[in-house]
Design a protein around this motif. Sequence first.
Motif, PDB file in Angstrom:
ATOM      1  N   PHE A 470       0.813  -1.227   0.000  1.00 18.64           N
ATOM      2  CA  PHE A 470       0.000   0.000   0.000  1.00 18.64           C
ATOM      3  C   PHE A 470       0.846   1.277   0.000  1.00 18.64           C
ATOM      4  O   PHE A 470       0.334   2.374  -0.245  1.00 18.64           O
ATOM      5  CB  PHE A 470      -0.921   0.033   1.232  1.00 18.64           C
ATOM      6  CG  PHE A 470      -0.213  -0.134   2.546  1.00 18.64           C
ATOM      7  CD1 PHE A 470       0.454   0.925   3.144  1.00 18.64           C
ATOM      8  CD2 PHE A 470      -0.206  -1.361   3.200  1.00 18.64           C
ATOM      9  CE1 PHE A 470       1.113   0.777   4.353  1.00 18.64           C
ATOM     10  CE2 PHE A 470       0.454  -1.523   4.416  1.00 18.64           C
ATOM     11  CZ  PHE A 470       1.110  -0.442   4.996  1.00 18.64           C
ATOM     12  N   SER A 471       2.141   1.174   0.248  1.00 20.98           N
ATOM     13  CA  SER A 471       2.948   2.362   0.515  1.00 20.98           C
ATOM     14  C   SER A 471       3.139   3.270  -0.691  1.00 20.98           C
ATOM     15  O   SER A 471       3.307   4.487  -0.533  1.00 20.98           O
ATOM     16  CB  SER A 471       4.320   1.941   1.059  1.00 20.98           C
ATOM     17  OG  SER A 471       4.917   0.971   0.215  1.00 20.98           O
ATOM     18  N   ALA A 472       3.117   2.734  -1.914  1.00 19.73           N
ATOM     19  CA  ALA A 472       3.383   3.553  -3.098  1.00 19.73           C
ATOM     20  C   ALA A 472       2.115   4.181  -3.677  1.00 19.73           C
ATOM     21  O   ALA A 472       2.186   4.872  -4.695  1.00 19.73           O
ATOM     22  CB  ALA A 472       4.080   2.703  -4.167  1.00 19.73           C
ATOM     23  N   LEU A 473       0.959   3.927  -3.050  1.00 16.61           N
ATOM     24  CA  LEU A 473      -0.318   4.402  -3.585  1.00 16.61           C
ATOM     25  C   LEU A 473      -0.966   5.405  -2.628  1.00 16.61           C
ATOM     26  O   LEU A 473      -0.938   5.212  -1.414  1.00 16.61           O
ATOM     27  CB  LEU A 473      -1.277   3.223  -3.798  1.00 16.61           C
ATOM     28  CG  LEU A 473      -0.766   2.074  -4.675  1.00 16.61           C
ATOM     29  CD1 LEU A 473      -1.733   0.904  -4.614  1.00 16.61           C
ATOM     30  CD2 LEU A 473      -0.568   2.535  -6.108  1.00 16.61           C
ATOM     31  N   THR A 474      -1.568   6.423  -3.177  1.00 17.45           N
ATOM     32  CA  THR A 474      -2.310   7.379  -2.352  1.00 17.45           C
ATOM     33  C   THR A 474      -3.622   6.747  -1.906  1.00 17.45           C
ATOM     34  O   THR A 474      -4.078   5.751  -2.496  1.00 17.45           O
ATOM     35  CB  THR A 474      -2.619   8.653  -3.148  1.00 17.45           C
ATOM     36  OG1 THR A 474      -3.538   8.321  -4.207  1.00 17.45           O
ATOM     37  CG2 THR A 474      -1.361   9.267  -3.741  1.00 17.45           C
ATOM     38  N   PRO A 475      -4.271   7.275  -0.844  1.00 19.46           N
ATOM     39  CA  PRO A 475      -5.566   6.726  -0.428  1.00 19.46           C
ATOM     40  C   PRO A 475      -6.587   6.694  -1.564  1.00 19.46           C
ATOM     41  O   PRO A 475      -7.370   5.738  -1.665  1.00 19.46           O
ATOM     42  CB  PRO A 475      -6.001   7.683   0.692  1.00 19.46           C
ATOM     43  CG  PRO A 475      -4.710   8.141   1.294  1.00 19.46           C
ATOM     44  CD  PRO A 475      -3.766   8.274   0.131  1.00 19.46           C
ATOM     45  N   THR A 476      -6.583   7.708  -2.419  1.00 18.06           N
ATOM     46  CA  THR A 476      -7.507   7.716  -3.566  1.00 18.06           C
ATOM     47  C   THR A 476      -7.190   6.580  -4.518  1.00 18.06           C
ATOM     48  O   THR A 476      -8.100   5.894  -5.024  1.00 18.06           O
ATOM     49  CB  THR A 476      -7.418   9.060  -4.302  1.00 18.06           C
ATOM     50  OG1 THR A 476      -7.750  10.119  -3.407  1.00 18.06           O
ATOM     51  CG2 THR A 476      -8.376   9.091  -5.482  1.00 18.06           C
ATOM     52  N   GLU A 477      -5.907   6.344  -4.778  1.00 17.35           N
ATOM     53  CA  GLU A 477      -5.503   5.254  -5.669  1.00 17.35           C
ATOM     54  C   GLU A 477      -5.815   3.899  -5.048  1.00 17.35           C
ATOM     55  O   GLU A 477      -6.223   2.955  -5.750  1.00 17.35           O
ATOM     56  CB  GLU A 477      -4.010   5.367  -5.972  1.00 17.35           C
ATOM     57  CG  GLU A 477      -3.664   6.571  -6.841  1.00 17.35           C
ATOM     58  CD  GLU A 477      -2.170   6.863  -6.894  1.00 17.35           C
ATOM     59  OE1 GLU A 477      -1.735   7.535  -7.845  1.00 17.35           O
ATOM     60  OE2 GLU A 477      -1.435   6.420  -5.968  1.00 17.35           O
TER      61      GLU A 477
END
Length: 490
Positions: A470-477
């Motif tokens: 999950f670390s490379a993605l924004t909450p929206t992504e």
Amino acid sequence: MTHNFELDTLKIRLADPKLATLDLRVRVQRVLRQLILEGVLAPGSRLPATRTLSRSLGISRDTVEIAYVQLQLDGYLSRREGSGSFVSEKIGPSLLGVRQRKPVPISLSGALSARGAQILASGGVNDQQVVKAFATGLPETRTFPTGVWERLQRQVLKDCRDSVLLHGDPQGAEPLREAIASYLNLERGARVTPDQVLVLSSTRQALYLCAQVLVDAGQPILMEDPGYFGARKAFEMAQLEVIPVPVDGNGLCVDQLYADISGANTVYVTPSHQYPTGATLALERRLELIAWAEQRQGWIIEDDYDSQFHYEGLPTACVQGLDRYQRTIYLGTFAKSLYPGLRMGYMVLPPELVKPMTYARSILDGHTPQIAQLTLARFIDDGHFGGHVRAMRKIYGARRDAMAQAVQRHLSGVVTARLPPGGLQMPCILAEGWSELATIRQAARVGIQVPGLSRLYAQPPAVCGWLLGFSALTPTEIEAATRQLAKAII
């Protein structure tokens, strides 16, 4: 070249699109050379005069002459004034092989060593080269302070230009070793001097060195089960016998080490954040682990791959700092805390292992690029590293929560998320009736990667599920990708 067939063959070869970017004289020389090697132009056969061949090909005589001269210099032709140019007699059937003989298919297994065949069979490790939901091990790189890094790198080049362009110390640049030691002593509760630090390109290189230096081929090494596949691959490549040790909610089951009768005296562990379960090795087990290593006069390989990112309280101090017997080899990396393309990791070694490990590293690849090392040293010393880690810890904590909430909203009947206390990925356990392989394939069809959990187990029963990064993605992504994943598999 007296037969039309050979002239036609030469013309066809010269028109090959693969040679189109080469200078014409080079093309002529290469095609003639290949015809000689293939036996089309037999040893002793006479080539046409340069004037004749140039006219037949519609090119300049100088072009053909230059090609002939180069072939003569390389030993393919002999040229006698007044007689002409001939294919060298020295290139006979014993060197070229019989022209009519059909090539014998080569058995790949027969062409490799036993170690090479084992590596081929086990496959390599595929690093994610682009950001993709939900690949593991990728940090957020879009917010990395590249401007600060570039400024520090320019300073290094200005201040150290004469030295950084030469070979470096195989153990690592002293300023970086000092910076690493200071950071670990302050932040991880370690007991490190700069002389104990060995700077490397990655954790995988560290594991490879451990496998080569500490354990003989065919001998056993103990490893958590489930565990990091990169470690297993490194040990298997060194032809070690990997013996799995079970893990529970408190980390490695140390009592199984004492019960082991294989004779192994080295164990690989991820005590701060067990990969992939997320468990933290309890203090009493840490002390028991240290006692086991001292009793067996063995080694603990402590992989502290992402301990900077702990979201619930302070991270537990490393095993190395508790080990008064100095039987622990501590591994760290900047691939997770900074960015993977940096290719920088390190080992903290017991004093007696510093020299053999450094020698082994010097044979393997010499040293880590000095410019990057000295830039990183200034990045740490100036406080940028600590500031970046603190900022990323907040970002990753929010993304972890967003991941858990998205799974609950869209995949509640499919998987159960286990909220990790730290790290960059979240284990999700599949509900009964769901196939891990089938869900992975369905996700792949819509461009989503869901790494499976079962592949990380060496022995049954394997837990089926996913390990979602999950670390490379924004909450929206994260929200959008989770919704898309649910549509693909439900």
